[in-house]
Motif scaffolding. Structure first.
Motif, short mmCIF file in Angstrom:
data_model
loop_
_atom_site.label_atom_id
_atom_site.label_comp_id
_atom_site.label_asym_id
_atom_site.label_seq_id
_atom_site.Cartn_x
_atom_site.Cartn_y
_atom_site.Cartn_z
N ALA A 159 -52.08 -17.21 16.29
CA ALA A 159 -51.28 -16.79 15.14
C ALA A 159 -50.31 -15.68 15.54
O ALA A 159 -49.15 -15.68 15.11
N ALA A 160 -50.77 -14.73 16.33
CA ALA A 160 -49.90 -13.63 16.76
C ALA A 160 -48.70 -14.17 17.54
O ALA A 160 -47.56 -13.73 17.34
N ALA A 161 -48.94 -15.14 18.42
CA ALA A 161 -47.84 -15.72 19.19
C ALA A 161 -46.88 -16.50 18.30
O ALA A 161 -45.67 -16.48 18.50
N ALA A 162 -47.43 -17.15 17.25
CA ALA A 162 -46.61 -17.95 16.34
C ALA A 162 -45.85 -17.09 15.33
O ALA A 162 -44.98 -17.60 14.62
N GLY A 163 -46.19 -15.80 15.24
CA GLY A 163 -45.54 -14.94 14.25
C GLY A 163 -46.13 -15.10 12.86
O GLY A 163 -45.41 -15.06 11.86
N VAL A 164 -47.45 -15.30 12.79
CA VAL A 164 -48.16 -15.50 11.52
C VAL A 164 -49.20 -14.40 11.37
O VAL A 164 -49.93 -14.09 12.33
N TYR A 165 -49.27 -13.80 10.19
CA TYR A 165 -50.31 -12.79 9.94
C TYR A 165 -51.69 -13.46 10.01
O TYR A 165 -51.84 -14.67 9.78
N HIS A 166 -52.71 -12.63 10.30
CA HIS A 166 -54.03 -13.21 10.51
C HIS A 166 -55.10 -12.13 10.39
O HIS A 166 -54.83 -10.94 10.58
N THR A 167 -56.32 -12.59 10.09
CA THR A 167 -57.48 -11.72 10.19
C THR A 167 -57.92 -11.70 11.66
O THR A 167 -57.41 -12.44 12.50
N ASN A 168 -58.90 -10.84 11.96
CA ASN A 168 -59.36 -10.67 13.35
C ASN A 168 -60.87 -10.81 13.43
O ASN A 168 -61.59 -9.83 13.61
#
Length: 537
Positions: A159-168
């Motif tokens: 998600a980080a690479a795709a530019g999408v917010y995300h939980t961890n």
């Protein structure tokens, strides 16, 4: 999973197949008794997420191989300590979750919230109690094996690479810890994903955009339809939706999202999507005789293969369709392609390999090569998937106003072209453009405009091409509908219908525009009604 509803419908399955379902379920062995691991001094355990999903070859033939071996493979996980998990410790405050996931909400000393989400699932809670321990309940529980128990674990770097917010999420084991207090009996001795809860002040969390205010879908959608100063970052949402398709995550209802808010000029607020709950990412369902038949009928149950079914992108996105129609209405085909191309470049082979390397080595040995192949294959399809996604949404368009006053301008711009502009009206200030898009009859056959609340005006600046089916729905308030010019661009009679609720509207149109009296449905009338489309009111 909504698998329950399908199993309980013999009219869909047919009598013979339904009987086979029950026979297979009856023959399924009961879940084994699981002995909690001994907690050693190194504060880690070696434990499987679900050995109860192992089945014999006949059962697998009919009900699928799924991820049974992954569930049964022991992995090493750290023991979760509520006193040391974050500085100052954590206090359990509330049990929650859906029909299948058990959640425990935790609070730190600064008021930040976290959540423990069970790795194992139990969808039988959606059943009446009398059915939970019977054949249907056992079969329903068995199909938890369609979920990869560690799927959510690899999503953050992707998600980080795709530019999408995300939980961890972090994989942890919760032992029989007295600090669980009244939740000890329900939550002890199991694997969980521990992650931040996307709510409230998240300025400390970069993967939520460091937003000072993260809000629920109910709150955000209410703001959107009551006040035109609130808007969604549509391209950001589109990026998140294409990412969902890449992961094969078909369960993206409104409650699967939170929204990071950011102040904008003129007192406006912009929201960016935060996807949450990746339980149905990497779904594997169609590898059994019966599950293959069910997946053919229930086209949203799409399995995570190397290729996305381009012919059934609609099924993959059915759960999110109301959101997609509302939030992506002003984006063009070019927007869709630009976002898809950008994502494709960002999700490199190195990114994919790096994400899969986060899995426990035992899980990677079972599924790593398959996932690497599938993620790379699906990445190659992103532009084609985006194009198909756009085509589906462009066919029948719905453009909502708000409960404030708006001006809707429908203006032919050439043969087969219709531009729709929406302006917010405010006393003493120039009209403010809130949305605009030009439609092409080759892509769009139906355009419906909903005034909702407020005293709105609808201006027809010429007759639309007859190949568009245009509907104007006045909603609440005293509205004005006016045909400014009777000229038809295409030289043929237009196909425009004004739906008049009869509550004091002023309608100034001539033939061929038709006017029809109607009683508005709740979902057509005002902001509160529009929220019904999103299951949020």
């Amino acid at each position: 999973m909504s698998f329950l509803l399908f199993v309980r419908s013999p009219t869909v399955l047919g009598g013979t197949l339904a009987s086979c379902l029950l026979l297979s379920a009856c023959s399924a062995p009961a879940a084994p008794v699981v002995t909690p691991p001994i907690i050693g001094p190194d504060s880690t355990v070696h434990v499987a997420a679900g050995t109860q999903y192992l089945r014999g070859p006949i059962h697998r033939f009919f009900w699928g191989k799924h991820y049974r071996q992954v569930w049964a493979t022991p992995v090493t996980a750290p023991v979760f300590n509520l006193r040391t998990a974050v500085p100052g410790g954590l206090t359990p405050i509330q049990e929650g979750g859906s029909f299948q996931t058990r959640n425990l909400r935790l609070l730190d000393r600064n008021g930040a919230q976290y959540v423990l989400r069970s790795v194992d699932k139990d969808a039988t809670k959606a059943l009446p109690e009398s059915l939970r321990d019977g054949p249907i309940g056992r079969l329903m529980k068995d199909q938890t094996s369609v979920i990869n128990p560690y799927g959510a674990y690899i999503v953050p770097p992707l998600a980080a690479a795709a530019g999408v917010y995300h939980t961890n999420p972090r994989l942890v084991y919760v032992a029989d810890d007295p600090a669980l207090g009244p939740f000890r009996e329900s939550f002890a001795n199991a694997l969980y994903l521990f992650e931040e809860r996307p709510e409230g002040d998240q300025r400390a969390v970069s993967s939520f955009g460091r937003s000072a205010k993260v809000e629920s879908s109910r709150k955000v959608f209410t703001n959107l339809v009551y006040n035109p100063k609130h808007r969604i970052d549509a391209r950001w949402y589109l990026r998140a939706r294409l990412f969902d398709m890449w992961l094969g995550d078909w369960s993206r209802r409104e409650d699967q999202w939170r929204w990071a808010s950011f102040p904008a000029s003129g007192g406006a607020t912009v929201y960016r999507a935060i996807p949450r709950d990746r339980d149905h990412a990497f779904f594997k369902f169609d590898d059994g005789v019966f599950t293959h038949i069910i997946g053919w009928v229930k086209s949203n149950y799409q399995s995570f293969h190397q290729k996305i079914r381009l012919g059934d992108v609609e099924g993959l996105n059915r759960a999110a369709r109301p959101m997609d129609k509302s939030l992506l209405v002003y984006l063009t085909a070019q927007d869709f392609q630009q976002v898809a191309d950008s994502m494709q470049r960002s999700l490199s082979d190195d990114v994919i390999r790096g994400a899969l390397a986060l899995w426990p080595k035992e899980v990677y040995a079972e599924a790593g090569a398959e996932f690497d192949e599938n993620l790379r294959g699906r990445r190659a399809q992103l532009p084609a998937v985006a194009a198909r996604f756009y085509e589906l949404l462009a066919r029948e368009v719905e453009i909502p106003g708000t409960d404030q006053s708006e001006r809707f301008v429908l203006e032919p711009t050439g043969p087969g072209q219709l531009r729709v502009s929406v302006y917010s009206l405010a006393a003493g200030r120039p009209d403010s453009l809130t949305g605009r898009r030009t439609f092409d009859y080759r892509q769009t056959r139906s355009i419906k405009v909903f005034g909702l609340g407020g005293n709105d005006s609808f201006e027809l600046r010429g007759l639309p091409d007859h190949r568009f089916e245009v509907g104007i729905y006045d909603g609440a308030g005293q509205d004005v509908v006016e045909l400014m010019s009777p000229t038809s661009v295409a030289g043929k009679a237009a196909n425009v219908m004004v739906y008049d609720s009869g509550d004091g509207n002023t309608i100034k149109v001539a033939k061929p525009v038709k006017v029809e009296s109607y009683v508005p449905a709740a979902t057509e009338f005002d902001a509160a009604g529009w929220l019904l489309r999103h299951r949020l009111f």
